[in-house]
Design an enzyme around this catalytic site. Structure first.
Site, PDB file in Angstrom:
ATOM      1  N   ASP A 128      13.347 108.885  65.149  1.00 44.63           N
ATOM      2  CA  ASP A 128      12.012 108.279  65.169  1.00 44.63           C
ATOM      3  C   ASP A 128      11.264 108.698  63.899  1.00 44.63           C
ATOM      4  O   ASP A 128      11.203 109.888  63.573  1.00 44.63           O
ATOM      5  CB  ASP A 128      11.224 108.720  66.402  1.00 44.63           C
ATOM      6  CG  ASP A 128       9.993 107.866  66.628  1.00 44.63           C
ATOM      7  OD1 ASP A 128      10.085 106.894  67.404  1.00 44.63           O
ATOM      8  OD2 ASP A 128       8.944 108.151  66.024  1.00 44.63           O
ATOM      9  N   ILE A 129      10.749 107.695  63.171  1.00 40.05           N
ATOM     10  CA  ILE A 129      10.031 107.991  61.926  1.00 40.05           C
ATOM     11  C   ILE A 129       8.656 108.562  62.258  1.00 40.05           C
ATOM     12  O   ILE A 129       7.881 107.963  63.010  1.00 40.05           O
ATOM     13  CB  ILE A 129       9.889 106.725  61.065  1.00 40.05           C
ATOM     14  CG1 ILE A 129      11.283 106.172  60.733  1.00 40.05           C
ATOM     15  CG2 ILE A 129       9.117 107.023  59.788  1.00 40.05           C
ATOM     16  CD1 ILE A 129      11.263 104.883  59.940  1.00 40.05           C
ATOM     17  N   GLU A 189      10.295 101.525  64.912  1.00 42.62           N
ATOM     18  CA  GLU A 189      10.659 102.553  63.945  1.00 42.62           C
ATOM     19  C   GLU A 189      11.636 103.553  64.553  1.00 42.62           C
ATOM     20  O   GLU A 189      11.732 104.700  64.136  1.00 42.62           O
ATOM     21  CB  GLU A 189       9.414 103.292  63.435  1.00 42.62           C
ATOM     22  CG  GLU A 189       8.703 104.148  64.447  1.00 42.62           C
ATOM     23  CD  GLU A 189       7.618 103.421  65.246  1.00 42.62           C
ATOM     24  OE1 GLU A 189       6.771 104.120  65.819  1.00 42.62           O
ATOM     25  OE2 GLU A 189       7.627 102.180  65.303  1.00 42.62           O
TER      26      GLU A 189
END
Length: 345
Positions: A211-212, A254
Protein backbone atom coordinates in the site's frame (compact mmCIF):
# COMPACT_ATOMS: atom_id res chain seq x y z
CA UNK A 1 5.44 -38.73 -38.45
CA UNK A 2 8.18 -38.86 -35.85
CA UNK A 3 9.43 -35.59 -34.36
CA UNK A 4 13.03 -34.53 -34.11
CA UNK A 5 12.95 -31.39 -31.95
CA UNK A 6 13.84 -32.13 -28.37
CA UNK A 7 15.58 -30.51 -25.48
CA UNK A 8 18.05 -32.13 -23.14
CA UNK A 9 17.36 -32.07 -19.45
CA UNK A 10 20.74 -31.35 -17.98
CA UNK A 11 21.13 -32.81 -14.54
CA UNK A 12 18.69 -33.67 -11.78
CA UNK A 13 18.70 -30.25 -10.16
CA UNK A 14 17.71 -27.37 -12.39
CA UNK A 15 19.85 -24.28 -12.40
CA UNK A 16 18.39 -20.99 -11.23
CA UNK A 17 18.42 -19.81 -14.83
CA UNK A 18 16.42 -22.81 -15.99
CA UNK A 19 13.89 -22.28 -13.21
CA UNK A 20 13.51 -18.67 -14.30
CA UNK A 21 13.14 -19.75 -17.92
CA UNK A 22 10.38 -22.18 -16.96
CA UNK A 23 8.70 -19.46 -14.91
CA UNK A 24 8.78 -17.15 -17.94
CA UNK A 25 7.12 -19.88 -20.01
CA UNK A 26 4.54 -20.54 -17.30
CA UNK A 27 3.56 -16.89 -17.16
CA UNK A 28 2.12 -17.06 -20.67
CA UNK A 29 -0.37 -19.77 -19.55
CA UNK A 30 -0.24 -21.26 -23.04
CA UNK A 31 0.57 -24.90 -22.32
CA UNK A 32 -2.14 -27.48 -23.07
CA UNK A 33 -4.45 -24.95 -24.71
CA UNK A 34 -6.57 -25.75 -27.74
CA UNK A 35 -5.17 -25.03 -31.23
CA UNK A 36 -5.33 -21.31 -31.94
CA UNK A 37 -5.69 -19.74 -35.35
CA UNK A 38 -3.31 -16.86 -34.55
CA UNK A 39 -0.40 -19.28 -34.17
CA UNK A 40 -1.54 -21.69 -36.89
CA UNK A 41 -1.54 -18.78 -39.31
CA UNK A 42 2.13 -18.17 -38.53
CA UNK A 43 3.16 -21.80 -39.07
CA UNK A 44 1.17 -21.99 -42.32
CA UNK A 45 2.90 -18.85 -43.53
CA UNK A 46 6.30 -20.24 -42.49
CA UNK A 47 5.64 -23.45 -44.39
CA UNK A 48 4.62 -21.51 -47.51
CA UNK A 49 7.53 -19.07 -47.42
CA UNK A 50 10.21 -21.70 -46.78
CA UNK A 51 8.51 -24.45 -48.82
CA UNK A 52 9.19 -27.08 -46.17
CA UNK A 53 7.00 -29.98 -45.05
CA UNK A 54 7.36 -29.57 -41.26
CA UNK A 55 6.95 -26.46 -39.10
CA UNK A 56 6.54 -26.21 -35.32
CA UNK A 57 6.04 -23.61 -32.65
CA UNK A 58 7.76 -25.67 -29.99
CA UNK A 59 7.46 -24.71 -26.31
CA UNK A 60 10.18 -26.30 -24.15
CA UNK A 61 8.79 -27.33 -20.76
CA UNK A 62 10.50 -29.04 -17.83
CA UNK A 63 10.15 -32.60 -19.10
CA UNK A 64 8.40 -32.30 -22.43
CA UNK A 65 8.12 -30.33 -25.63
CA UNK A 66 4.62 -29.11 -26.39
CA UNK A 67 3.69 -27.92 -29.86
CA UNK A 68 1.63 -24.75 -29.72
CA UNK A 69 1.18 -25.02 -33.48
CA UNK A 70 2.32 -27.62 -36.00
CA UNK A 71 2.27 -28.25 -39.73
CA UNK A 72 3.17 -31.65 -41.19
CA UNK A 73 3.51 -33.19 -37.72
CA UNK A 74 0.95 -35.44 -36.03
CA UNK A 75 2.12 -35.44 -32.39
CA UNK A 76 1.02 -32.68 -30.02
CA UNK A 77 3.93 -33.20 -27.62
CA UNK A 78 7.05 -35.33 -27.13
CA UNK A 79 9.36 -35.92 -24.16
CA UNK A 80 12.54 -33.90 -23.81
CA UNK A 81 15.40 -35.89 -25.26
CA UNK A 82 19.18 -35.68 -25.39
CA UNK A 83 21.11 -34.90 -28.59
CA UNK A 84 18.54 -32.73 -30.28
CA UNK A 85 18.29 -29.75 -32.60
CA UNK A 86 16.19 -27.54 -30.34
CA UNK A 87 18.56 -27.66 -27.40
CA UNK A 88 21.14 -26.00 -29.62
CA UNK A 89 18.63 -23.52 -31.03
CA UNK A 90 17.38 -22.44 -27.61
CA UNK A 91 20.90 -21.88 -26.32
CA UNK A 92 21.68 -19.12 -28.79
CA UNK A 93 20.27 -15.79 -29.87
CA UNK A 94 20.76 -16.26 -33.62
CA UNK A 95 18.88 -18.74 -35.83
CA UNK A 96 20.29 -22.26 -35.95
CA UNK A 97 20.69 -23.47 -39.53
CA UNK A 98 21.78 -27.04 -40.24
CA UNK A 99 22.09 -27.34 -44.01
CA UNK A 100 22.97 -31.05 -44.03
CA UNK A 101 22.35 -32.97 -40.82
CA UNK A 102 24.36 -35.99 -41.99
CA UNK A 103 27.50 -33.87 -42.33
CA UNK A 104 27.10 -32.12 -38.98
CA UNK A 105 28.79 -34.18 -36.23
CA UNK A 106 26.37 -32.75 -33.63
CA UNK A 107 23.40 -34.37 -35.34
CA UNK A 108 24.68 -37.09 -37.70
CA UNK A 109 23.68 -39.84 -35.25
CA UNK A 110 20.41 -38.24 -34.22
CA UNK A 111 17.69 -40.95 -34.48
CA UNK A 112 15.52 -38.52 -36.46
CA UNK A 113 18.36 -38.22 -38.97
CA UNK A 114 19.33 -41.88 -39.31
CA UNK A 115 15.70 -43.01 -38.96
CA UNK A 116 12.31 -41.61 -39.89
CA UNK A 117 11.53 -38.96 -40.96
CA UNK A 118 15.20 -38.83 -42.11
CA UNK A 119 15.60 -35.10 -41.55
CA UNK A 120 18.35 -33.57 -43.65
CA UNK A 121 17.72 -29.87 -42.99
CA UNK A 122 16.76 -27.89 -39.88
CA UNK A 123 16.30 -24.19 -39.17
CA UNK A 124 15.05 -22.76 -35.90
CA UNK A 125 14.81 -19.36 -34.26
CA UNK A 126 14.56 -19.03 -30.47
CA UNK A 127 11.41 -17.46 -29.04
CA UNK A 128 12.71 -14.92 -26.53
CA UNK A 129 10.42 -13.74 -23.73
CA UNK A 130 10.34 -10.15 -22.52
CA UNK A 131 12.49 -11.25 -19.55
CA UNK A 132 15.15 -12.46 -21.98
CA UNK A 133 14.59 -16.22 -21.71
CA UNK A 134 14.31 -18.53 -24.71
CA UNK A 135 11.05 -20.35 -24.02
CA UNK A 136 10.89 -22.33 -27.25
CA UNK A 137 11.50 -22.22 -30.99
CA UNK A 138 9.84 -21.60 -34.30
CA UNK A 139 11.47 -24.30 -36.40
CA UNK A 140 11.15 -25.86 -39.82
CA UNK A 141 12.50 -29.14 -41.20
CA UNK A 142 12.93 -30.86 -44.52
CA UNK A 143 13.89 -34.34 -45.69
CA UNK A 144 16.38 -32.95 -48.21
CA UNK A 145 19.33 -30.61 -47.90
CA UNK A 146 18.60 -26.94 -48.31
CA UNK A 147 20.21 -23.52 -48.55
CA UNK A 148 18.30 -20.52 -47.25
CA UNK A 149 18.83 -16.96 -48.37
CA UNK A 150 19.47 -14.22 -45.83
CA UNK A 151 16.06 -12.83 -46.75
CA UNK A 152 14.34 -16.11 -45.86
CA UNK A 153 16.17 -16.28 -42.52
CA UNK A 154 15.16 -12.70 -41.72
CA UNK A 155 11.56 -13.55 -42.55
CA UNK A 156 11.76 -16.51 -40.15
CA UNK A 157 13.13 -14.17 -37.48
CA UNK A 158 10.19 -11.83 -38.02
CA UNK A 159 7.72 -14.70 -37.83
CA UNK A 160 9.30 -15.81 -34.57
CA UNK A 161 8.86 -12.29 -33.20
CA UNK A 162 5.21 -12.44 -34.23
CA UNK A 163 4.77 -15.56 -32.10
CA UNK A 164 6.19 -13.76 -29.05
CA UNK A 165 4.18 -10.61 -29.84
CA UNK A 166 0.99 -12.68 -29.89
CA UNK A 167 1.89 -14.22 -26.53
CA UNK A 168 2.56 -10.76 -25.10
CA UNK A 169 -0.74 -9.39 -26.43
CA UNK A 170 -2.56 -12.13 -24.57
CA UNK A 171 -0.82 -11.05 -21.38
CA UNK A 172 -1.75 -7.41 -21.96
CA UNK A 173 -5.40 -8.36 -22.11
CA UNK A 174 -5.02 -9.48 -18.50
CA UNK A 175 -3.04 -6.44 -17.35
CA UNK A 176 -3.96 -3.21 -15.63
CA UNK A 177 -3.89 -0.58 -18.37
CA UNK A 178 -2.14 2.08 -16.27
CA UNK A 179 0.59 0.17 -14.44
CA UNK A 180 1.06 -3.05 -16.42
CA UNK A 181 0.51 -5.11 -13.27
CA UNK A 182 -1.95 -7.99 -13.47
CA UNK A 183 -5.60 -7.01 -13.33
CA UNK A 184 -7.45 -7.92 -10.15
CA UNK A 185 -9.34 -10.79 -11.79
CA UNK A 186 -6.25 -12.19 -13.50
CA UNK A 187 -4.24 -11.94 -10.27
CA UNK A 188 -6.88 -14.04 -8.48
CA UNK A 189 -6.77 -16.59 -11.31
CA UNK A 190 -2.97 -16.70 -11.12
CA UNK A 191 -3.17 -17.08 -7.33
CA UNK A 192 -5.48 -20.09 -7.75
CA UNK A 193 -2.95 -21.68 -10.10
CA UNK A 194 -0.06 -21.02 -7.71
CA UNK A 195 -1.99 -22.47 -4.78
CA UNK A 196 -2.70 -25.60 -6.83
CA UNK A 197 1.01 -25.89 -7.67
CA UNK A 198 1.97 -25.37 -4.02
CA UNK A 199 -0.40 -28.13 -2.92
CA UNK A 200 1.16 -30.56 -5.38
CA UNK A 201 4.80 -29.59 -4.77
CA UNK A 202 4.55 -29.06 -1.02
CA UNK A 203 6.49 -25.84 -1.38
CA UNK A 204 5.59 -22.66 0.44
CA UNK A 205 3.75 -19.77 -1.20
CA UNK A 206 4.06 -16.31 0.31
CA UNK A 207 1.93 -13.29 -0.46
CA UNK A 208 2.62 -9.60 0.09
CA UNK A 209 0.21 -6.69 0.06
CA UNK A 210 1.70 -3.29 -0.84
CA UNK A 211 0.00 0.00 0.00
CA UNK A 212 1.46 3.36 -1.07
CA UNK A 213 1.77 5.66 1.93
CA UNK A 214 -0.10 9.00 1.83
CA UNK A 215 -1.14 8.45 -1.79
CA UNK A 216 -4.26 10.62 -1.47
CA UNK A 217 -2.06 13.49 -0.36
CA UNK A 218 0.11 13.06 -3.47
CA UNK A 219 -2.97 13.27 -5.70
CA UNK A 220 -4.40 16.24 -3.82
CA UNK A 221 -1.12 18.18 -3.75
CA UNK A 222 0.40 17.38 -7.14
CA UNK A 223 -2.55 16.25 -9.24
CA UNK A 224 -3.72 12.94 -10.62
CA UNK A 225 -1.18 13.03 -13.45
CA UNK A 226 1.65 12.83 -10.94
CA UNK A 227 -0.32 10.23 -8.98
CA UNK A 228 -0.62 8.05 -12.07
CA UNK A 229 3.08 8.42 -12.80
CA UNK A 230 3.84 7.46 -9.21
CA UNK A 231 1.76 4.30 -9.54
CA UNK A 232 3.61 3.35 -12.72
CA UNK A 233 7.00 3.99 -11.16
CA UNK A 234 6.18 2.04 -7.99
CA UNK A 235 5.10 -1.01 -10.00
CA UNK A 236 8.15 -0.83 -12.28
CA UNK A 237 10.43 -0.48 -9.26
CA UNK A 238 8.83 -3.44 -7.49
CA UNK A 239 8.98 -5.60 -10.62
CA UNK A 240 12.71 -4.94 -10.89
CA UNK A 241 13.20 -6.56 -7.47
CA UNK A 242 11.09 -9.64 -8.16
CA UNK A 243 12.16 -13.02 -9.47
CA UNK A 244 10.88 -14.31 -12.79
CA UNK A 245 8.44 -16.64 -11.01
CA UNK A 246 6.87 -13.84 -8.94
CA UNK A 247 3.71 -11.95 -9.94
CA UNK A 248 2.32 -8.53 -9.05
CA UNK A 249 -1.28 -7.44 -9.48
CA UNK A 250 -3.23 -4.25 -8.88
CA UNK A 251 -6.13 -5.06 -6.58
CA UNK A 252 -7.09 -1.54 -5.53
CA UNK A 253 -6.41 2.11 -6.30
CA UNK A 254 -2.98 2.27 -4.70
CA UNK A 255 -2.86 -1.29 -3.43
CA UNK A 256 -0.93 -4.13 -5.05
CA UNK A 257 -0.51 -7.80 -4.23
CA UNK A 258 2.54 -9.96 -4.92
CA UNK A 259 2.69 -13.75 -5.21
CA UNK A 260 6.00 -15.30 -4.15
CA UNK A 261 6.07 -19.01 -5.11
CA UNK A 262 8.56 -21.30 -3.39
CA UNK A 263 9.40 -18.52 -0.92
CA UNK A 264 9.33 -19.35 2.79
CA UNK A 265 9.41 -16.59 5.38
CA UNK A 266 13.07 -15.58 5.22
CA UNK A 267 13.43 -15.47 1.45
CA UNK A 268 10.07 -13.71 1.09
CA UNK A 269 11.15 -11.11 3.64
CA UNK A 270 14.34 -10.52 1.71
CA UNK A 271 12.43 -9.91 -1.52
CA UNK A 272 9.82 -7.52 -0.09
CA UNK A 273 12.40 -5.61 1.91
CA UNK A 274 14.34 -5.03 -1.32
CA UNK A 275 11.12 -3.67 -2.83
CA UNK A 276 10.47 -1.37 0.12
CA UNK A 277 13.99 0.06 0.04
CA UNK A 278 13.93 0.50 -3.76
CA UNK A 279 10.64 2.40 -3.64
CA UNK A 280 11.87 4.61 -0.80
CA UNK A 281 14.95 5.48 -2.90
CA UNK A 282 13.03 6.40 -6.08
CA UNK A 283 11.80 9.88 -6.98
CA UNK A 284 9.38 11.34 -9.50
CA UNK A 285 10.16 14.74 -11.01
CA UNK A 286 7.37 17.27 -11.45
CA UNK A 287 7.91 20.95 -12.34
CA UNK A 288 11.56 20.78 -11.24
CA UNK A 289 10.54 19.22 -7.94
CA UNK A 290 11.45 15.72 -6.85
CA UNK A 291 8.68 13.80 -5.13
CA UNK A 292 9.43 10.74 -3.06
CA UNK A 293 7.14 8.03 -1.74
CA UNK A 294 7.19 5.05 0.60
CA UNK A 295 5.16 1.87 0.90
CA UNK A 296 3.85 -0.20 3.76
CA UNK A 297 3.95 -3.94 3.13
CA UNK A 298 2.11 -6.78 4.80
CA UNK A 299 3.55 -10.26 4.28
CA UNK A 300 2.32 -13.73 5.09
CA UNK A 301 2.82 -17.32 4.00
CA UNK A 302 0.06 -19.69 2.95
CA UNK A 303 -0.65 -22.49 5.40
CA UNK A 304 -3.41 -24.82 4.19
CA UNK A 305 -5.74 -22.32 2.50
CA UNK A 306 -7.58 -23.50 -0.61
CA UNK A 307 -7.90 -20.02 -2.11
CA UNK A 308 -6.19 -16.65 -1.90
CA UNK A 309 -8.92 -14.69 -0.05
CA UNK A 310 -7.92 -15.62 3.54
CA UNK A 311 -4.23 -15.16 2.65
CA UNK A 312 -4.91 -11.63 1.35
CA UNK A 313 -7.02 -10.90 4.44
CA UNK A 314 -4.10 -11.84 6.66
CA UNK A 315 -1.68 -9.74 4.57
CA UNK A 316 -4.12 -6.82 4.78
CA UNK A 317 -4.07 -7.02 8.57
CA UNK A 318 -0.28 -6.88 8.39
CA UNK A 319 -0.46 -3.76 6.18
CA UNK A 320 -2.73 -2.11 8.73
CA UNK A 321 -0.19 -2.92 11.44
CA UNK A 322 2.63 -1.50 9.29
CA UNK A 323 0.77 1.76 8.79
CA UNK A 324 -0.17 1.97 12.47
CA UNK A 325 3.49 1.48 13.37
CA UNK A 326 4.70 4.46 11.35
CA UNK A 327 4.55 3.34 7.68
CA UNK A 328 7.50 2.60 5.36
CA UNK A 329 7.99 -0.84 6.83
CA UNK A 330 7.36 -4.54 6.33
CA UNK A 331 5.22 -6.48 8.79
CA UNK A 332 4.95 -10.27 8.70
CA UNK A 333 2.17 -12.42 10.16
CA UNK A 334 2.33 -16.20 10.34
CA UNK A 335 -1.37 -17.07 10.59
CA UNK A 336 -4.68 -15.66 11.73
CA UNK A 337 -3.91 -16.35 15.39
CA UNK A 338 -0.42 -14.84 15.49
CA UNK A 339 0.43 -11.24 16.27
CA UNK A 340 2.00 -9.12 13.57
CA UNK A 341 5.74 -8.71 13.87
CA UNK A 342 7.45 -5.56 12.63
CA UNK A 343 10.44 -7.02 10.83
CA UNK A 344 11.85 -4.13 8.79
CA UNK A 345 11.66 -0.38 8.62
Amino acid sequence: MAILCSFAYLGVCMSDQEQERLAALSRYEIMDTEPQEAFDRITRLTKAVLRMPMVLVNMIDKDRQWFLSRQGVSEREVPRRDSSFCIHAIRQTEPLVVTDTQKDERFAQNPRVVGEPKVRFYVGVPLRSREGFNIGTLCSMDTRTRQLTSEQINILRDLGRLVVDELELRLLANADSLTGAMSRSYFHAEAAREIARAKVSGRELSCALIDIDHFKSINDTHGHGVGDLMLQRVVATCKAQLRAADSIGRIGGEEFAVLLPDAPRESALEIVERMRKAVAAMEVEESSRKIGVTVSIGLTTRTDEEDIAPVLKRADAAVYSAKSSGRNRVVYVCDDKSAASDVAA
